[in-house]
Design an enzyme around this catalytic site. Structure first.
Site, PDB file in Angstrom:
ATOM      1  N   LEU A   1      45.782  32.168 131.788  1.00  0.00           N
ATOM      2  CA  LEU A   1      44.411  31.838 131.396  1.00  0.00           C
ATOM      3  C   LEU A   1      44.027  32.596 130.131  1.00  0.00           C
ATOM      4  O   LEU A   1      43.329  32.063 129.265  1.00  0.00           O
ATOM      5  CB  LEU A   1      43.440  32.171 132.524  1.00  0.00           C
ATOM      6  CG  LEU A   1      41.960  31.905 132.202  1.00  0.00           C
ATOM      7  CD1 LEU A   1      41.719  30.422 131.918  1.00  0.00           C
ATOM      8  CD2 LEU A   1      41.062  32.389 133.331  1.00  0.00           C
ATOM      9  N   TYR A   2      44.480  33.841 130.018  1.00  0.00           N
ATOM     10  CA  TYR A   2      44.214  34.611 128.808  1.00  0.00           C
ATOM     11  C   TYR A   2      44.728  33.858 127.581  1.00  0.00           C
ATOM     12  O   TYR A   2      44.010  33.697 126.590  1.00  0.00           O
ATOM     13  CB  TYR A   2      44.889  35.985 128.899  1.00  0.00           C
ATOM     14  CG  TYR A   2      44.913  36.732 127.584  1.00  0.00           C
ATOM     15  CD1 TYR A   2      43.743  37.237 127.029  1.00  0.00           C
ATOM     16  CD2 TYR A   2      46.117  36.926 126.894  1.00  0.00           C
ATOM     17  CE1 TYR A   2      43.760  37.925 125.817  1.00  0.00           C
ATOM     18  CE2 TYR A   2      46.143  37.607 125.691  1.00  0.00           C
ATOM     19  CZ  TYR A   2      44.962  38.095 125.157  1.00  0.00           C
ATOM     20  OH  TYR A   2      44.983  38.767 123.950  1.00  0.00           O
ATOM     21  N   ALA A   3      45.962  33.390 127.654  1.00  0.00           N
ATOM     22  CA  ALA A   3      46.545  32.630 126.540  1.00  0.00           C
ATOM     23  C   ALA A   3      45.747  31.355 126.271  1.00  0.00           C
ATOM     24  O   ALA A   3      45.529  30.980 125.117  1.00  0.00           O
ATOM     25  CB  ALA A   3      47.997  32.293 126.854  1.00  0.00           C
TER      26      ALA A   3
ATOM     27  N   THR B   1      42.553  30.860 126.762  1.00  0.00           N
ATOM     28  CA  THR B   1      41.286  31.155 126.090  1.00  0.00           C
ATOM     29  C   THR B   1      41.511  31.482 124.622  1.00  0.00           C
ATOM     30  O   THR B   1      40.676  31.168 123.775  1.00  0.00           O
ATOM     31  CB  THR B   1      40.538  32.316 126.766  1.00  0.00           C
ATOM     32  OG1 THR B   1      41.345  33.503 126.732  1.00  0.00           O
ATOM     33  CG2 THR B   1      40.193  31.985 128.206  1.00  0.00           C
ATOM     34  N   LYS B   2      42.631  32.109 124.304  1.00  0.00           N
ATOM     35  CA  LYS B   2      42.937  32.412 122.903  1.00  0.00           C
ATOM     36  C   LYS B   2      43.302  31.129 122.143  1.00  0.00           C
ATOM     37  O   LYS B   2      42.927  30.962 120.971  1.00  0.00           O
ATOM     38  CB  LYS B   2      44.081  33.428 122.815  1.00  0.00           C
ATOM     39  CG  LYS B   2      43.656  34.843 123.173  1.00  0.00           C
ATOM     40  CD  LYS B   2      42.580  35.348 122.219  1.00  0.00           C
ATOM     41  CE  LYS B   2      42.225  36.800 122.435  1.00  0.00           C
ATOM     42  NZ  LYS B   2      41.196  37.281 121.496  1.00  0.00           N
TER      43      LYS B   2
END
Length: 457
Positions: free
Chosen positions: A254-256, A258-259
């Site tokens: 999810l971090y990736a 959002t980026k």
């Protein structure tokens, strides 16, 4: 006939007693008034102190109390928290004013963070104006962020405590200072934490970024914006080394995601509003003042405390490797991107012409197996690590990263110069100093220089 009794002495005595009663009464009244005044003053001070402790100061943001609930003592220690007033504006302007001809005035978001604090210091050192913005969240120990804040304050860099989603605060900052550039590094970091608190990533990395762009598009002049993307956007990409031309539509966390969303959002605001935007894909940045959630950091801590560390291998039993990039190299890349950023072309929220849109890798170009990282730390700490070798969990981490930085080299001369052994040596030196640890390697050096007990010097 008897004469009447002489009452003059009695009358005089009564008059004298009456006089004494009036004097005493006046003294008592005066004393009571003073006592009442002091009691009232004491109660008033107590009430003021109570409300200061329990209620935040008023600000331009009507929802300020939702995000910031600080007590009087912390405000006194950490400086101004209220966003307004002549003294606050003076401090903001002073910090933001460049000291060199044609210097930049840069708003650095996430300035109490790892990369943000280093970049802020580098900008200030060369004479640029720098104003920080940070919300000091507790994703990792806030005391480390406070220590970075104190370091920046020594160099006359002021950090405004606030949130990216506070539109009134951002608007206020741009009203006070006509920033030429924004270095946007604030974000919710970490791959694994996204599985525990996904909303924090949406709030910071997407909503917060949009809020910043919304404010930036409307100000005049619009600033040029350099912002932090991530090497994580390459996700399941198997082509190596990773190039900006490779696909990034298969995020593994999810971090990736959002980026990657941030990169798409940047394209939109560039296309519609003429904002100059440069995205930087960082590859595993490490070094002094680093993040405690990074492997090299907690490996150091656990090795020194004799704890077992988990060393991952891929599902097909290969070594996990990372393109570890030293902080000084990344700072040079960030400043290079700022120096070559062109002006935005919009005014009043309207695009007046094509604007610059760029994306760059900032890595070291030399992937190192995590096992090698552990070996270097063992040597620097003079301590054998207790290793637990396990397969990498399917939680969003990728097994391998490798940066192609030829585009950044061509456009602004980015060239990493620090190998992992050198960078880790500098990190360990900072770590044992910051945490007050007498490491075994230091003890051994002391023994060698002073002579081992039982041996002749």
């Amino acid at each position: 006939m008897a004469s009447p009794p002489d009452t003059s002495k009695t009358i005089k005595l009564e008059r004298y007693n009456s006089y004494l009663r009036r004097v005493n009464s006046t003294k008592l009244l005066n004393a009571s008034s003073k006592l009442l005044f002091r009691a009232t003053l004491l109660i008033a001070l107590a009430l003021i102190f109570y409300f200061t402790l329990n209620y935040p100061p008023l600000s331009d943001n009507p929802n300020h109390h939702v995000h910031h609930h600080h007590n009087f003592l912390s405000s006194a220690f950490y400086g101004h928290r209220t966003n307004g007033g002549a003294a606050w504006e003076k401090q903001v302007r002073h910090s933001s004013t460049p000291r060199r001809p044609n210097g930049m005035s840069v708003l650095v978001t996430g300035s109490a963070g790892f990369i943000g604090s280093h970049c802020s210091l580098a900008l200030k050192k060369r004479g640029d104006g720098v104003l920080g913005l940070d919300n000091f969240n507790d994703y990792y120990d806030p005391s480390l962020k406070r220590a970075r804040q104190a370091l920046l304050l020594k160099h006359q860099i002021f950090i405004v405590e606030g949130d990216l989603n506070d539109a009134s605060l951002l608007t206020k900052l741009f009203d006070v200072v006509p920033f030429t550039h924004v270095l946007h590094l604030a974000a919710q970091a970490g791959v694994r934490y996204a599985m525990k608190n996904p909303q924090s990533y949406v709030s910071s990395n997407i909503a917060g970024f949009i809020n910043l762009l919304e404010v930036a598009k409307s100000v005049d002049p619009q600033p040029a914006i350099v912002w932090a993307s991530s090497s994580s956007v390459y996700g399941l990409n198997t082509e190596n080394p990773f190039s900006e031309l490779h696909r990034t539509d298969q995020p593994a966390s999810l971090y990736a995601a959002t980026k990657k969303a941030g990169e798409a959002i940047a394209h939109t605001y560039n296309h519609i509003y003429g904002l100059s935007l440069t995205g930087l894909r960082f590859f595993t940045v490490y070094g002094p003042w680093g993040r405690p959630d990074m492997a090299y950091f907690f490996f150091t801590k656990d090795i020194l405390h004799g704890k077992t560390i988990d060393v991952y291998r891929t599902q097909d039993e290969k070594e996990v490797a990372r393109d570890f990039t030293y902080i000084d190299d990344v700072v040079k890349g960030c400043l290079g991107a700022l120096d070559t950023a062109e002006k935005s072309t919009g005014r009043g929220g309207k695009k007046r012409g094509p604007a610059q849109l760029r994306i760059y890798n900032l890595g070291n170009t030399s992937p190192v197996p995590v096992g090698k990282l552990v070996s270097i730390l063992e040597g620097l700490l003079n301590t054998k690590a207790k290793k637990h070798v396990i397969k990498m969990p399917t939680n969003g981490d990728v097994p391998f990263t490798h940066a192609n930085v030829s585009l950044a080299f061509t456009d602004f001369g980015y060239k990493p110069t620090t190998d992992l052994a050198t960078g880790l040596r500098k990190f360990v030196k900072w770590y044992v100093s910051y945490y007050g640890i007498q490491s075994r390697v230091n003890k051994e050096k002391s023994i060698i220089s002073n002579g081992h007990p039982g041996e002749s010097a």
